[in-house]
Design a protein around this motif. Structure first.
Motif, PDB file in Angstrom:
ATOM      1  N   GLN A 128      70.805 -37.862 -62.521  1.00 19.90           N
ATOM      2  CA  GLN A 128      70.067 -39.072 -62.908  1.00 19.90           C
ATOM      3  C   GLN A 128      68.729 -39.073 -62.162  1.00 19.90           C
ATOM      4  N   GLN A 161      64.400 -43.365 -56.461  1.00 13.53           N
ATOM      5  CA  GLN A 161      64.276 -44.664 -55.769  1.00 13.53           C
ATOM      6  C   GLN A 161      64.254 -44.398 -54.265  1.00 13.53           C
ATOM      7  N   HIS A 211      74.689 -36.661 -76.936  1.00  9.82           N
ATOM      8  CA  HIS A 211      74.741 -36.138 -75.564  1.00  9.82           C
ATOM      9  C   HIS A 211      74.252 -34.705 -75.477  1.00  9.82           C
ATOM     10  N   PHE A 239      68.828 -33.400 -70.324  1.00 13.68           N
ATOM     11  CA  PHE A 239      68.119 -34.456 -71.060  1.00 13.68           C
ATOM     12  C   PHE A 239      67.123 -35.109 -70.104  1.00 13.68           C
ATOM     13  N   PHE A 269      76.843 -50.269 -61.769  1.00 12.89           N
ATOM     14  CA  PHE A 269      76.236 -49.093 -61.139  1.00 12.89           C
ATOM     15  C   PHE A 269      76.257 -49.402 -59.643  1.00 12.89           C
ATOM     16  N   PHE A 323      74.512 -48.813 -57.213  1.00  8.15           N
ATOM     17  CA  PHE A 323      73.253 -49.057 -56.481  1.00  8.15           C
ATOM     18  C   PHE A 323      72.521 -50.304 -56.951  1.00  8.15           C
ATOM     19  N   GLY A 348      69.766 -47.978 -71.801  1.00  9.94           N
ATOM     20  CA  GLY A 348      69.885 -47.578 -70.390  1.00  9.94           C
ATOM     21  C   GLY A 348      70.592 -48.605 -69.538  1.00  9.94           C
ATOM     22  N   ALA A 387      65.685 -52.244 -60.573  1.00 15.84           N
ATOM     23  CA  ALA A 387      65.571 -50.838 -60.984  1.00 15.84           C
ATOM     24  C   ALA A 387      66.176 -50.704 -62.370  1.00 15.84           C
ATOM     25  N   PHE A 388      65.680 -49.733 -63.115  1.00 16.25           N
ATOM     26  CA  PHE A 388      66.273 -49.434 -64.425  1.00 16.25           C
ATOM     27  C   PHE A 388      66.170 -47.937 -64.673  1.00 16.25           C
ATOM     28  N   GLY A 389      67.028 -47.437 -65.552  1.00 19.10           N
ATOM     29  CA  GLY A 389      66.985 -46.017 -65.924  1.00 19.10           C
ATOM     30  C   GLY A 389      67.304 -45.884 -67.401  1.00 19.10           C
ATOM     31  N   GLY A 433      67.331 -43.293 -71.058  1.00 24.09           N
ATOM     32  CA  GLY A 433      67.325 -41.930 -71.589  1.00 24.09           C
ATOM     33  C   GLY A 433      66.144 -41.772 -72.546  1.00 24.09           C
ATOM     34  N   ARG A 469      66.992 -40.642 -76.168  1.00 29.17           N
ATOM     35  CA  ARG A 469      67.592 -41.751 -76.934  1.00 29.17           C
ATOM     36  C   ARG A 469      66.503 -42.707 -77.424  1.00 29.17           C
ATOM     37  N   ILE A 507      70.735 -35.871 -81.497  1.00 29.70           N
ATOM     38  CA  ILE A 507      69.905 -35.539 -80.319  1.00 29.70           C
ATOM     39  C   ILE A 507      69.655 -34.028 -80.215  1.00 29.70           C
TER      40      ILE A 507
END
Ligand code: FA5
Length: 348
Positions: A178, A183, A212, A216, A258, A260, A291, A315-317, A319, A322, A333
């Motif tokens: 990831q 961070q 998937h 990526f 998550f 964190f 995400g 925070a954000f994450g 793809g 996607r 994909i």
């Protein structure tokens, strides 16, 4: 007696000229011609040798000998020059034949390349976040377990750390699963307040299917300041969704976990294809997940030495593949990396 000597001398000069002409004609290269030129005309060459006999001649015969020697020189010089010119022309013709261009043939089409859709959309993502004051940072793909897991409050027993999920390379390192380790790397380097995004490749031992890949891209985003709330997070992601997918796009947060972040959320956008009514693209739900996000966990701030009483952040994450799929309605994909020009050229 005199006549005999004169004849002998004439004979020697004629023989030299005849031999010279024969050898020069046989020469197959400019270099050979040059060698022969030295052999005949050089300081110690054949003509110079013959010239030395001048001294042995009676004085009255010397002018005639000199004149004949001059003729011989002129003749040999002429043959050498002609041979030289012939060989030069020959090599030019060979070169011209080899390099000839048929100007009647149609030209070859120069196909212009373009950005891969994933690169193109990544740049759009950078522009949107940069306009909101976020800096773009780059991070390592080969990551330490500490940054990928420990410092992100992902303990040793967490399933994400298992061998079957990740590509370990030994010595406590792995291909990052990831972009979240950025961070920690950023918090270690800079003091708050700060706002940054960090895009890049991620790797997981996921079974490859329509949604998937094992390799990526994700884009991480984080902001740390005083008094930051979920409302700020939602505002930033709503602005992003409007700019990326259109101003009618709505955004939905649902609780998710998550380690964190606390609280944590799954981020979804209203389906751009049906506007939220339900269709094949959104599997009849009206929503498309892009995400994860949340408020940065105090344990993360502790691990980097930030005072969590003073600072807060989100925070954000997401793809990236996607996002591209959603934006352009790409059904699978895997199409991004099959190098099929019929697919890729549609984005140019
Ligand atoms: C994470 O990776 C978290 N690091 C996201 C995060 C960041 C949460 C910051 C909170 C705060 P997740 O495993 O859900 O979360 O992956 C995030 C996104 O990456 C997914 O929604 C998806 O869009 C993309 N993604 C994950 N695995 C794959 C895969 N194998 N192939 C393609 N895209 C993937």
């Amino acid at each position: 007696m005199e006549l005999v000597q004169e004849e002998k001398m004439q004979h020697e000069i004629d023989a030299l000229v005849a031999r010279g002409i024969e050898e020069i004609q046989k020469a197959g290269s400019l270099r050979e011609v040059e060698t022969l030129r030295v052999q005949f005309f050089g300081k110690k060459g054949s003509l110079a040798e013959l010239q030395k006999t001048l001294g042995s001649l009676p004085v009255e015969e010397r002018p005639a000998f000199g004149a004949r020697m001059n003729d011989a020189r002129a003749r040999l010089g002429e043959v050498l020059d002609t041979k030289n010119a012939d060989l030069e022309e020959q090599s030019l013709n060979v070169k011209l034949a080899a390099e000839s261009i048929d100007i009647s043939l149609p030209g070859r089409e120069q196909r212009e390349g373009g950005l891969h859709p994933v690169s193109d959309v990544s740049r759009q993502i950078f522009r949107i976040f940069e306009s909101m004051g976020f800096t773009v940072l780059d991070g390592p793909e080969l990551e330490e377990e500490y940054y990928n897991f420990d410092a992100l409050n992902i303990p040793v027993h967490h399933p994400a750390r298992e061998d079957q999920d990740s590509f370990y390379v030994g010595e406590g390192r792995l291909l990052r699963t990831q972009t979240s380790p950025m961070q920690i790397r950023t918090f270690e380097r800079f003091a708050p307040p700060l706002a940054a995004i960090s895009p890049g490749k991620c790797f997981r031992r996921d079974a490859v299917d329509a949604t998937h890949l094992h390799t990526f891209h994700q884009v991480e985003g984080f902001l740390v300041d005083k008094g930051v709330s979920m409302a700020d997070l939602k505002g930033v992601l709503t602005t992003f969704a409007h700019r990326m997918f259109g101003s009618e796009t709505r955004i939905r947060f649902r609780p998710d976990f998550f380690p964190f972040v606390e609280p944590g959320a799954e981020v979804a956008i209203s389906c751009f294809a049906c506007g939220g009514k339900g269709c094949r693209t959104c599997k009849q739900t009206g929503w498309i997940e892009i995400g994860g996000a949340g408020m940065i966990h105090p344990a993360v701030f502790k691990s980097v030495g930030y005072d969590y009483q003073e600072w807060s952040g989100f925070a954000f994450g997401m793809g990236i593949e996607r996002i591209v799929m959603k934006k352009y309605g790409v059904p699978d994909i895997r199409m991004f990396y099959e190098n099929d020009m019929r697919f890729l050229s549609q984005f140019h």
